[in-house]
Design an enzyme around this catalytic site. Structure first.
Site, mmCIF file in Angstrom:
data_model
loop_
_atom_site.group_PDB
_atom_site.id
_atom_site.type_symbol
_atom_site.label_atom_id
_atom_site.label_comp_id
_atom_site.label_asym_id
_atom_site.label_seq_id
_atom_site.Cartn_x
_atom_site.Cartn_y
_atom_site.Cartn_z
ATOM 1 N N TYR A 56 0.846 -1.201 0.000
ATOM 2 C CA TYR A 56 0.000 0.000 0.000
ATOM 3 C C TYR A 56 0.886 1.257 0.000
ATOM 4 O O TYR A 56 0.693 2.179 -0.796
ATOM 5 C CB TYR A 56 -0.950 0.009 1.207
ATOM 6 C CG TYR A 56 -1.742 1.301 1.289
ATOM 7 C CD1 TYR A 56 -1.404 2.296 2.186
ATOM 8 C CD2 TYR A 56 -2.790 1.536 0.390
ATOM 9 C CE1 TYR A 56 -2.098 3.494 2.214
ATOM 10 C CE2 TYR A 56 -3.492 2.737 0.414
ATOM 11 C CZ TYR A 56 -3.135 3.713 1.329
ATOM 12 O OH TYR A 56 -3.813 4.918 1.355
ATOM 13 N N ARG B 107 -10.263 5.001 9.234
ATOM 14 C CA ARG B 107 -9.226 4.633 8.247
ATOM 15 C C ARG B 107 -8.232 3.728 8.958
ATOM 16 O O ARG B 107 -7.801 4.028 10.063
ATOM 17 C CB ARG B 107 -8.462 5.880 7.785
ATOM 18 C CG ARG B 107 -9.250 6.875 6.978
ATOM 19 C CD ARG B 107 -8.350 8.093 6.688
ATOM 20 N NE ARG B 107 -9.129 9.309 6.609
ATOM 21 C CZ ARG B 107 -9.760 9.673 5.504
ATOM 22 N NH1 ARG B 107 -9.679 8.918 4.433
ATOM 23 N NH2 ARG B 107 -10.468 10.792 5.490
ATOM 24 N N ARG C 296 2.153 8.331 13.190
ATOM 25 C CA ARG C 296 1.789 9.570 13.897
ATOM 26 C C ARG C 296 0.283 9.810 13.874
ATOM 27 O O ARG C 296 -0.299 10.283 14.837
ATOM 28 C CB ARG C 296 2.514 10.753 13.233
ATOM 29 C CG ARG C 296 2.215 12.110 13.839
ATOM 30 C CD ARG C 296 2.602 13.243 12.892
ATOM 31 N NE ARG C 296 1.811 13.194 11.657
ATOM 32 C CZ ARG C 296 2.149 13.840 10.536
ATOM 33 N NH1 ARG C 296 3.276 14.517 10.484
ATOM 34 N NH2 ARG C 296 1.382 13.768 9.457
ATOM 35 N N PHE D 56 15.335 19.431 -0.931
ATOM 36 C CA PHE D 56 13.977 18.949 -1.208
ATOM 37 C C PHE D 56 13.776 17.523 -0.691
ATOM 38 O O PHE D 56 12.719 17.180 -0.178
ATOM 39 C CB PHE D 56 13.730 19.011 -2.721
ATOM 40 C CG PHE D 56 12.455 18.358 -3.171
ATOM 41 C CD1 PHE D 56 12.492 17.134 -3.816
ATOM 42 C CD2 PHE D 56 11.219 18.957 -2.958
ATOM 43 C CE1 PHE D 56 11.324 16.501 -4.241
ATOM 44 C CE2 PHE D 56 10.044 18.345 -3.392
ATOM 45 C CZ PHE D 56 10.097 17.113 -4.022
HETATM 46 C C1 LIG Z 1 2.680 10.704 0.686
HETATM 47 C C2 LIG Z 1 3.980 11.471 0.478
HETATM 48 C C3 LIG Z 1 4.927 11.148 1.631
HETATM 49 C C4 LIG Z 1 4.609 11.038 -0.809
HETATM 50 C C5 LIG Z 1 3.646 12.994 0.450
HETATM 51 N N1 LIG Z 1 4.819 13.871 0.211
HETATM 52 C C6 LIG Z 1 5.387 14.494 1.268
HETATM 53 O O1 LIG Z 1 5.074 14.224 2.426
HETATM 54 C C7 LIG Z 1 6.427 15.566 0.973
HETATM 55 C C8 LIG Z 1 6.651 16.459 2.166
HETATM 56 C C9 LIG Z 1 5.402 17.224 2.472
HETATM 57 O O2 LIG Z 1 4.461 17.269 1.707
HETATM 58 N N2 LIG Z 1 5.408 17.806 3.650
HETATM 59 C C10 LIG Z 1 4.226 18.454 4.165
HETATM 60 C C11 LIG Z 1 3.697 17.457 5.161
HETATM 61 C C12 LIG Z 1 2.283 17.345 5.193
HETATM 62 O O3 LIG Z 1 1.628 17.933 4.313
HETATM 63 O O4 LIG Z 1 1.875 16.638 6.089
HETATM 64 C C13 LIG Z 1 4.560 19.720 4.878
HETATM 65 O O5 LIG Z 1 3.667 20.524 5.011
HETATM 66 O O6 LIG Z 1 5.730 19.814 5.315
HETATM 67 O O7 LIG Z 1 7.660 15.019 0.585
HETATM 68 C C14 LIG Z 1 7.600 14.005 -0.400
HETATM 69 C C15 LIG Z 1 8.968 13.755 -0.947
HETATM 70 C C16 LIG Z 1 9.901 14.786 -0.992
HETATM 71 C C17 LIG Z 1 11.210 14.521 -1.428
HETATM 72 C C18 LIG Z 1 11.593 13.257 -1.809
HETATM 73 C C19 LIG Z 1 10.674 12.191 -1.785
HETATM 74 C C20 LIG Z 1 11.026 10.880 -2.168
HETATM 75 C C21 LIG Z 1 10.102 9.859 -2.129
HETATM 76 C C22 LIG Z 1 8.791 10.105 -1.737
HETATM 77 C C23 LIG Z 1 8.413 11.370 -1.343
HETATM 78 C C24 LIG Z 1 9.344 12.433 -1.357
HETATM 79 C C25 LIG Z 1 6.555 14.254 -1.470
HETATM 80 C C26 LIG Z 1 6.939 14.613 -2.750
HETATM 81 C C27 LIG Z 1 5.941 14.795 -3.723
HETATM 82 CL CL1 LIG Z 1 6.392 15.219 -5.296
HETATM 83 C C28 LIG Z 1 4.583 14.629 -3.410
HETATM 84 C C29 LIG Z 1 4.219 14.297 -2.100
HETATM 85 C C30 LIG Z 1 5.202 14.128 -1.132
#
Ligand SMILES: CC(C)(C)CN1C(=O)[C@@H](CC(=O)N[C@@H](CC(=O)O)C(=O)O)O[C@H](c2cccc3ccccc23)c2cc(Cl)ccc21
Length: 344
Positions: free
Chosen positions: A143, A200, A190, A260
């Site tokens: 998942y 969920r 968390r 990033f």
């Molecule tokens: C589900 C998830 C973990 C993939 C979400 N995700 C992330 O969590 C974000 C961070 C983020 O959104 N932080 C939010 C937290 C929040 O909203 O709760 C903040 O406000 O700081 O980072 C990821 C992310 C960033 C960098 C490298 C990655 C490599 C593999 C997978 C994900 C990677 C992310 C990169 C992209 Cl392009 C799209 C989504 C994400």
């Protein structure tokens, strides 16, 4: 009129980025110009898909087709989705999704193909888990692969196609996947209280059934020690991804790509450290303090500092679990932390 470089739609996309996640929007806006727009659009596309998956107000059969077809809408100029539940935070994004599509279609072909392919695979995975429980740890990993691991696999391709990172990123599916699993598992650990209250279920039966009879007992049972033992076993599982995360971060050359990638990972280990052995996780949403998050964002700007951050939280977790030798995962946690600590 001459199409201004940063068109109205592009500004709108960055405004949506700001409203989805403040702190992370800043990090994205600082990415190298060759990658910035692609990552911004990729992030918004994934947010749109996630908003549909999360929306409990959408009929399950309709939701399945929306998830499966979402990647095709990326090529449908003018398409938007106006049927989100009003309480969905990012409903406005879907209401004006045509703006994202406009900008998506301006991206380089390699970026478009990567983003639409990941969106297709993610939609299929989300659809599969609409009527499938997360029973085994393998289900849990599958998942998380669909909703987060694929994101990492897609990002590695975008990094390579930008020319900023080398070809090794194309053959790094396993460690790219681990980057996503680490973040997603930290979130799932968390958010257990609010997720269960929303009905969920992301904690695998294979783990919680060793400690409680029903998953709701995790947040309801009076015997909080059993729930904390379960929480600690969930945290233990995440340690398996740390070597891959460290390896991935060590490969990155561009400083803005490093920030990033490093900031969410260091936030994740801080989150897991805050959750470990902490019964408050079962009652409320435990977040790392603002000051700690700012310190991490400030420090996590090069590889050696990131290692120091990982070491700091591994030491904190070792100290935390040392106070609970009665915990069934005690020995495994001490050994896993020591092994990681030695190899970093
Ligand atoms: C589900 C998830 C973990 C993939 C979400 N995700 C992330 O969590 C974000 C961070 C983020 O959104 N932080 C939010 C937290 C929040 O909203 O709760 C903040 O406000 O700081 O980072 C990821 C992310 C960033 C960098 C490298 C990655 C490599 C593999 C997978 C994900 C990677 C992310 C990169 C992209 Cl392009 C799209 C989504 C994400």
């Amino acid at each position: 009129n001459i199409k201004m470089k940063s068109s109205g739609e592009l500004k709108k996309c960055y405004q949506f980025l700001e409203s989805t996640s403040r702190s992370f929007a800043t990090v994205i806006q600082e990415i190298h110009p060759k990658l910035r727009n692609a990552i911004c659009i990729y992030y918004l596309v994934l947010r749109g898909l996630d908003t549909i998956e999360d929306d409990m107000g959408i009929n399950i059969n309709y939701k399945r087709s929306l998830l499966l077809d979402f990647h095709t809408h990326l090529y449908e100029i003018g398409w938007s989705f106006e049927e989100s539940s009003p309480e969905e935070k990012d409903a406005p994004l879907l209401m004006e999704f045509h703006v994202v599509i406009e900008e998506f279609l301006k991206l380089d072909r390699a970026y478009q193909d990567t983003i639409s392919d990941i969106t297709k695979q993610m939609g299929e995975g989300m659809a599969k888990y609409l009527d499938k429980r997360i029973n085994t740890v393998e289900d849990w990993n599958e998942y998380c692969h669909y909703v987060a691991g694929l994101v990492g696999i897609g990002l590695s391709k975008l990094f390579y196609y930008s020319g900023l990172e080398d070809k090794s990123f194309l053959d790094s599916e396993k460690i790219s996947n681990s980057m996503g699993l680490y973040l997603q598992k930290a979130n799932i650990i968390r958010d257990v209280n609010e997720d269960l209250l929303d009905d969920r279920r992301f904690w695998p039966t294979e783990i919680w059934s060793k400690h409680v009879n029903y998953i709701r007992d995790i947040i309801l049972s009076k015997q909080s020690d059993k729930s904390v033992h379960c929480l600690n076993e969930m945290c233990l599982n995440t340690f398996d991804h740390v070597p891959d995360v460290i390896e991935y971060l060590s490969m990155i050359r561009d400083p803005s790509v490093f920030n990033f990638c490093a900031i969410p990972q260091t936030m994740a280990i801080a989150t897991i450290s805050a959750c470990l052995n902490n019964e408050l996780v079962l009652k409320e949403n435990v977040k790392i303090r603002k000051g700690e998050a700012i310190r991490i964002m400030y420090e996590a700007n090069n590889f050696n500092n990131c290692l120091k951050i990982f070491v700091r939280y591994l030491d904190t977790m070792k100290a935390k679990i040392s106070k609970s030798p009665e915990d069934p995962s005690y020995k495994l946690l001490i050994n896993k932390i020591s092994t990681l600590r030695t190899n970093i």
